[in-house]
Design an enzyme around this catalytic site. Structure first.
Site, short mmCIF file in Angstrom:
data_model
loop_
_atom_site.label_atom_id
_atom_site.label_comp_id
_atom_site.label_asym_id
_atom_site.label_seq_id
_atom_site.Cartn_x
_atom_site.Cartn_y
_atom_site.Cartn_z
CE1 TYR A 52 35.28 55.50 23.24
CE2 TYR A 52 36.53 54.18 21.26
CZ TYR A 52 36.13 55.41 22.01
OH TYR A 52 37.90 56.01 22.13
CB SER A 215 39.79 65.53 19.81
OG SER A 215 39.02 64.23 20.79
N PRO A 216 42.44 64.74 17.36
CG PRO A 216 43.08 63.46 15.30
CD PRO A 216 42.31 63.88 16.55
N GLY A 220 40.01 72.49 23.12
CA GLY A 220 39.19 72.64 24.35
C GLY A 220 39.15 71.28 24.47
CB VAL A 225 35.87 71.26 14.36
CG1 VAL A 225 37.57 70.64 13.46
CG2 VAL A 225 35.21 69.60 14.90
CG PHE A 226 41.27 74.01 14.94
CD1 PHE A 226 41.42 73.75 13.96
CD2 PHE A 226 41.46 72.50 15.72
CE1 PHE A 226 42.92 72.64 13.35
CE2 PHE A 226 42.75 71.71 15.21
CZ PHE A 226 43.12 72.36 13.73
#
Length: 305
Positions: A52, A215-216, A220, A225-226
């Site tokens: 990171y 990545s909650p 994809g 972000v949904f």
């Protein structure tokens, strides 16, 4: 914040882990405020990796939290190693060198948890076992886990490694839920029945390995972000409806959906926004009903058989 035992260990950890992959996007004052907010919320579990920011994220974190022995006792530190440019590397030499670098950057003498990052097909599990033994006996690492590994890869390690595998960090969200979906479609002739991970959800439950969803909020592979996306109108409408019922944000409900699963998961959030951090932490207080959980699952386009 509510806590769980991490795997088979006696380590109590908050149900929400704070991912530090993007902390290098903050200046020092912002990083200090972010970390203090996390601590105020009871989110004292911080997830790192040596890649990171090419190590910069660990250095920024240590400076922002003003790491010393008193601070160290109040937090739980997890980091990951094994990814190198153009390759993966689980060799003994690389694991030991990586941990030394991590500890130096975090300004600490030990990690609470070390995870092996992406699977290395050239792994010699005997070398991993030697590295783990050396890290444990020296006091540099107290607990061990993996990331992005399926059951047979874990079993291969466990054949040689003495230490329990306490965690497996895996991609999982409402829209990326193949590990759940395949379990609904066993032996059926449809794409949802494809078992892509060897039954890792049930495996981790059987062996008391804590799943740490990464990545909650993503759909994809880092496609976006949904929440609030026009690609998922039905899902967002349902999440907003449930959020209104509980008087919380849609962010809270997205994390609460993961926490509702009896696998006792520990989502790793990646936000650097203080308000969203608070919303994520509030999910610890929300317990969705079975009906609400399934309604959200179906609203994401998942069809029950």
């Amino acid at each position: 914040m509510r806590t769980i035992k991490l795997g088979t260990s006696q380590l109590d950890v908050p149900v929400v882990a704070v991912g530090c992959m993007r902390i290098n996007s903050l200046d020092k004052a912002e990083a200090e405020r972010f970390i203090q907010t996390a601590l105020d919320e009871g989110a004292n579990f911080f997830d790192h990796a040596d890649i990171y920011g090419r190590g910069a994220c660990e250095e920024i974190f240590a400076d922002a939290i003003q790491m010393d022995s008193a601070v160290r006792e109040k937090i739980i530190l997890q980091s990951k190693c094994g990814i190198r440019q153009g390759m993966f590397d689980f060799s003994k030499e690389h694991i030991l060198a990586s941990v030394d670098g991590i500890l130096q950057r975090l300004k600490t003498d030990y990690l609470d948890i070390l995870l092996l990052h992406r699977p290395d097909t050239l792994v010699e599990p005997e070398e991993v076992a030697e590295a783990f033994d050396q890290l444990q006996s020296s006091g540099k690492v107290r607990h061990f886990g993996v990331s992005n590994q399926h059951p047979r890869q874990i079993d291969l390690l466990k054949k040689y490694v003495q230490q329990p595998i306490v965690a497996n960090q895996l991609q999982l969200s409402i829209t990326n839920a193949t590990m759940i979906t395949s379990g609904f479609n066993v032996n059926m002739e449809n794409d949802a029945a494809v078992n892509r991970d060897g039954g890792v959800l049930e495996y981790c439950r059987l062996h008391d390995i804590t799943i740490q969803p990464w990545s909650p909020f993503q759909y994809g592979f880092f496609d976006g972000v949904f929440l609030g996306s026009d690609k998922f109108p039905e899902l967002n409408a349902k999440i907003d409806e449930v959020a209104h019922t509980y008087g919380v944000s849609n962010t809270t409900i997205a994390i609460a959906w993961l926490l509702r699963h009896p696998a006792r998961m520990q989502p790793v959030i990646g936000t650097m926004n203080i308000d969203r951090l608070k919303d994520c932490c509030r999910a610890s207080e929300v317990h969705l009903t079975r009906e609400e959980w399934y309604a959200i699952y179906r609203a994401a386009g998942n069809v029950l058989p």
